[in-house]
Design a protein around this motif. Structure first.
Motif, PDB file in Angstrom:
ATOM      1  N   THR A   1      40.916  48.622  43.305  1.00  0.00           N
ATOM      2  CA  THR A   1      40.236  47.691  43.610  1.00  0.00           C
ATOM      3  C   THR A   1      39.569  46.633  42.961  1.00  0.00           C
ATOM      4  OG1 THR A   1      37.761  48.719  45.033  1.00  0.00           O
ATOM      5  CG2 THR A   1      39.790  48.793  46.514  1.00  0.00           C
ATOM      6  N   VAL A   2      39.455  45.134  43.115  1.00  0.00           N
ATOM      7  CA  VAL A   2      38.800  44.431  42.482  1.00  0.00           C
ATOM      8  C   VAL A   2      37.193  43.609  43.097  1.00  0.00           C
ATOM      9  CG1 VAL A   2      39.049  42.377  40.634  1.00  0.00           C
ATOM     10  CG2 VAL A   2      41.113  44.480  40.997  1.00  0.00           C
ATOM     11  N   VAL A   3      36.440  43.625  42.928  1.00  0.00           N
ATOM     12  CA  VAL A   3      35.017  43.100  43.617  1.00  0.00           C
ATOM     13  C   VAL A   3      34.480  41.907  42.989  1.00  0.00           C
ATOM     14  CG1 VAL A   3      32.770  44.160  44.459  1.00  0.00           C
ATOM     15  CG2 VAL A   3      34.828  45.462  44.556  1.00  0.00           C
TER      16      VAL A   3
ATOM     17  N   PHE B   1      49.945  45.687  36.287  1.00  0.00           N
ATOM     18  CA  PHE B   1      49.158  45.332  37.315  1.00  0.00           C
ATOM     19  C   PHE B   1      49.134  44.125  37.680  1.00  0.00           C
ATOM     20  CE2 PHE B   1      47.582  48.852  34.340  1.00  0.00           C
ATOM     21  CZ  PHE B   1      47.519  49.860  35.796  1.00  0.00           C
TER      22      PHE B   1
ATOM     23  N   VAL C   1      46.690  41.537  40.720  1.00  0.00           N
ATOM     24  CA  VAL C   1      45.291  41.976  42.117  1.00  0.00           C
ATOM     25  C   VAL C   1      46.017  41.048  43.333  1.00  0.00           C
ATOM     26  CG1 VAL C   1      43.319  41.180  42.634  1.00  0.00           C
ATOM     27  CG2 VAL C   1      44.145  41.901  40.909  1.00  0.00           C
TER      28      VAL C   1
ATOM     29  N   LEU D   1      44.821  39.833  36.314  1.00  0.00           N
ATOM     30  CA  LEU D   1      43.440  39.568  35.485  1.00  0.00           C
ATOM     31  C   LEU D   1      43.135  39.237  34.143  1.00  0.00           C
ATOM     32  CD1 LEU D   1      42.237  43.087  37.047  1.00  0.00           C
ATOM     33  CD2 LEU D   1      40.848  41.580  37.604  1.00  0.00           C
TER      34      LEU D   1
ATOM     35  N   ASP E   1      44.853  44.079  30.106  1.00  0.00           N
ATOM     36  CA  ASP E   1      44.662  45.852  30.573  1.00  0.00           C
ATOM     37  C   ASP E   1      43.778  45.834  31.639  1.00  0.00           C
ATOM     38  OD1 ASP E   1      46.920  47.530  31.085  1.00  0.00           O
ATOM     39  OD2 ASP E   1      44.820  48.573  30.467  1.00  0.00           O
ATOM     40  N   PRO E   2      44.256  46.254  32.723  1.00  0.00           N
ATOM     41  CA  PRO E   2      42.993  46.605  33.581  1.00  0.00           C
ATOM     42  C   PRO E   2      41.960  47.954  33.567  1.00  0.00           C
ATOM     43  CG  PRO E   2      44.963  45.868  34.987  1.00  0.00           C
ATOM     44  CD  PRO E   2      44.679  45.820  33.430  1.00  0.00           C
ATOM     45  N   VAL E   3      42.948  49.072  32.377  1.00  0.00           N
ATOM     46  CA  VAL E   3      42.633  50.277  32.266  1.00  0.00           C
ATOM     47  C   VAL E   3      41.682  50.205  30.902  1.00  0.00           C
ATOM     48  CG1 VAL E   3      43.442  52.330  31.714  1.00  0.00           C
ATOM     49  CG2 VAL E   3      45.002  51.148  33.610  1.00  0.00           C
TER      50      VAL E   3
ATOM     51  N   ILE F   1      36.089  46.641  38.447  1.00  0.00           N
ATOM     52  CA  ILE F   1      37.527  46.735  38.274  1.00  0.00           C
ATOM     53  C   ILE F   1      37.066  48.165  38.799  1.00  0.00           C
ATOM     54  CG2 ILE F   1      39.434  47.247  38.171  1.00  0.00           C
ATOM     55  CD1 ILE F   1      39.502  44.400  36.496  1.00  0.00           C
TER      56      ILE F   1
END
Lengths: 98, 98, 98, 98, 98
Positions: C9-11, C41, C43, E3, E31-33, E86
């Motif tokens: 999840t993204v907050v 990825f 969102v 993102l 990259d969200p990782v 995240i």
């Protein structure tokens, strides 16, 4: 808009009623410097009478419904111009009928 | 529009009410010269009764809501035609039932 | 629509007023044959109560505003279905709860 | 929006009536750090009087119809700004007339 | 939504009247990782007061006109949220102010 060459046609007898009578062109996207095809194909609705070998540009997305031929149709790609010439950095990379 | 082969189906019992009763086809995009699948898959709403193995083209974006089946639905991909044949550079790369 | 796995999840506490109260899911697009994540990825706004590990499909573009949750919101991606099973070439590549 | 350099023009005498009188710019997308062209070209409708060599940004999709020049036209790309400077991490990567 | 990190700004004095007064942020998709930038940049209209270094997500396409700042504007990208954290697979990959 994206530049492409008309390389063929796609024919369907079983399709959405809304697209009866429309011509489906097979386009190969081109590099406007080398003028070579990229082997990256799209099916586009013809709105200008384009034919085999023509260099054209097509419009994508909701604007593909903004031509006389495609208004209200389920279209995401429409050919809207046959190209006369492409000029890059002061020189022609393409001239029709040359 | 983009050419693809119908390779399967996706079933969901828990979904947006608006898409109840719609058939979700699993499509594999194809190269229209070799007719091979690209292994690049999309889930598309059927508007023409397409089935396994059919070569079709689908429409993306807002126009995916411009069919009788998908009007007002949250759809970004709809199959609008089953292809009879594809002609490229004067020769058929695909003919149905051959 | 595109198949993906819910991976997180993204907050955000500082955001457009219009998207207050919406749950933002982190999705990893999957290959529907191997069922592996692609590390690609997005969102997405949840409209069906999806949770961690669920295989879902989401809708992109203007149709992401065509759900009860996202109507009139600045959304370009909404989860509209939790997948029960995926069938390809006559065999299941995925069955929920297996 | 996407940053690009104006590298040429595309001319068509045979096109959709709706786009008569519009100037079609050939754009090469740029990397805003190196400022080099990517060799990734798009045809864009000019709404600001951009010319050869200008660094611009263009808008894609339905918003390409939201300029004075392109309203109601079949446009999926419109140049909406000529860039004065680009600042990244506190330093200029581009300044016009330098 | 996608993102990205705010890495700079783009300034234009010569632009469509409709976008006067709007702040144009230079975003680098992440990259969200790994939280690393991809070197894949987009120019996005700010609707939330985002600044350098902020992790944000932006909306693309027609929904980029669905914010208080961008309504009716030729926008295809708008920052709609500054991210607090995240979470992926039960662990944080990003927490603001850490």
């Amino acid at each position: 808009m994206v530049l492409a060459r008309v390389v063929g046609t796609v024919v369907s007898s079983h399709k959405s009623q809304k697209i009866e009578g429309i011509k489906f062109l097979l386009l190969d996207k081109i590099d406007p410097v080398s003028m070579k095809g990229k082997g990256d194909f799209v099916v586009s609705m013809d709105s200008v009478g384009a034919g085999p070998g023509d260099i054209v540009f097509y419009v994508s997305g909701s604007s593909a419904r903004n031509t006389d031929v495609t208004e209200g149709k389920p279209s995401d790609s429409a050919v809207i111009a046959i190209v006369d010439h492409i000029e890059k950095d002061g020189a022609f990379t393409y001239q029709k009928n040359r």
